[in-house]
Design an enzyme around this catalytic site. Structure first.
Site, mmCIF file in Angstrom:
data_model
loop_
_atom_site.group_PDB
_atom_site.id
_atom_site.type_symbol
_atom_site.label_atom_id
_atom_site.label_comp_id
_atom_site.label_asym_id
_atom_site.label_seq_id
_atom_site.Cartn_x
_atom_site.Cartn_y
_atom_site.Cartn_z
ATOM 1 N N ASN A 145 0.855 -1.187 0.000
ATOM 2 C CA ASN A 145 0.000 0.000 0.000
ATOM 3 C C ASN A 145 0.899 1.248 0.000
ATOM 4 O OD1 ASN A 145 0.772 0.518 2.714
ATOM 5 N ND2 ASN A 145 -0.983 -0.629 3.523
ATOM 6 N N ASP A 222 -5.801 -8.175 0.935
ATOM 7 C CA ASP A 222 -5.576 -9.601 0.698
ATOM 8 C C ASP A 222 -6.334 -10.049 -0.549
ATOM 9 O OD1 ASP A 222 -4.255 -9.524 3.167
ATOM 10 O OD2 ASP A 222 -6.025 -10.183 4.264
#
Length: 300
Positions: A145, A222
């Protein structure tokens, strides 16, 4: 026909959808066999007031992998890794990849370097150096991220040019494909996804604006990484198409999750952790046939 066989090493929860519990169904739906090793097994994700469970140590991982090897069950097309909370366990993953590559030199390693978000680490800081020196150089695809991109490169990412510089730093370490699924660099009401591939002297750079939903979802990263692995395989590493299909499914899952959470919570009430658990199974048709509404912008 199977698209491949994946060894997935990440967290597991009994209730809810994060880690292996989140990725297994989508990957199987898209035609992949999934063998899961749970770095932790918890009652639920850590957003709840109580979390109980067990943590696998590096000896446990070594034992499981050696059992696979001794039975010649370690021929995998992909290694997928996500949340790991222990430095010694993370080092053991690099050894595991070495063993898997002896069996299949063409195995694709997809690494989601789960370390933190919004400027805060939620794993021991000692993991960062291991990711930098021992894990990232081995990865074919990496999906940090925004915050994790800054951690891995030691570079602040305050603008799009900053992001490309940081992404290039990961390419220089050996990563062929880097995808930042959401950054803070988008316009109001939109997240900006950034993707880059660098293979055989050929470079591709993409941007995508994604509508921002008014909720915090656990497990969405995920899910993103698993879907991206699947579509990169199914499309023959078509970066643009893989990102568009991945986000198509992801947006459908998140919108369904939020709509149901708001309905159950009732007007004016903030949905709870339980109500915001990803609606994975109900989204089977969206996993199989993504509705592509967000299109990539090709930079070069």
């Amino acid at each position: 026909m199977s698209e491949g066989r994946i060894l997935s090493i990440q967290s597991h929860v009994v209730s809810g959808y994060v880690g292996n519990k989140c990725v297994t169904f989508p990957l199987q739906t898209l035609g992949f066999d999934v063998d899961a090793i749970n770095s932790v097994q918890l009652s639920n994700h850590t957003g709840y007031k109580v979390v109980k469970g067990q943590i696998l140590n590096e000896k446990d991982l070594e034992d499981l992998v050696s059992g696979l090897i001794e039975n010649s069950l370690h021929n995998y097309s992909h290694l997928l890794t996500g949340y790991v909370g222990s430095p010694t366990f993370l080092r053991e993953i690099s050894k595991t990849l070495g063993e898997l590559r002896k069996k299949n030199p063409n195995i694709v390693y997809v690494c989601d370097p789960v370390m933190g978000d919004n400027g805060k680490m939620y794993v021991p800081e000692s993991l960062l150096e291991i990711y930098k020196t021992s894990i990232i150089p081995l990865a074919d695809i990496v999906t940090p991220n925004h915050y994790e991109l800054e951690l891995l490169t030691g570079k602040p990412v305050k603008s799009l040019p900053d992001a490309w510089i940081a992404i290039d730093a990961l390419h220089d370490k050996g990563c062929k494909t880097v995808v930042i699924s959401s950054t803070d660099l988008g316009t109001k009401g939109n997240l900006l996804a950034i993707a880059s591939s660098k293979t055989n002297g050929k470079r591709e750079k993409l941007l995508m604006h994604i509508p921002l939903l008014d909720a915090n979802f656990t497990g969405s990263g995920d899910l993103f990484t698993a879907l991206f692995l699947a579509w990169m395989t199914k499309t023959g590493n078509n970066l643009r198409l893989s990102l568009e299909k991945t986000i198509g499914t992801e947006q459908a899952v998140l919108k369904r999750t939020l709509a149901r959470a708001k309905s159950v919570a009732g007007p004016g009430n903030k949905p709870s952790c339980e109500q915001l658990e990803l609606r994975i199974v109900e989204s089977k048709s969206d996993i199989e046939n993504p509705d592509v509404q967000c299109k990539c912008e090709v930079i070069e």
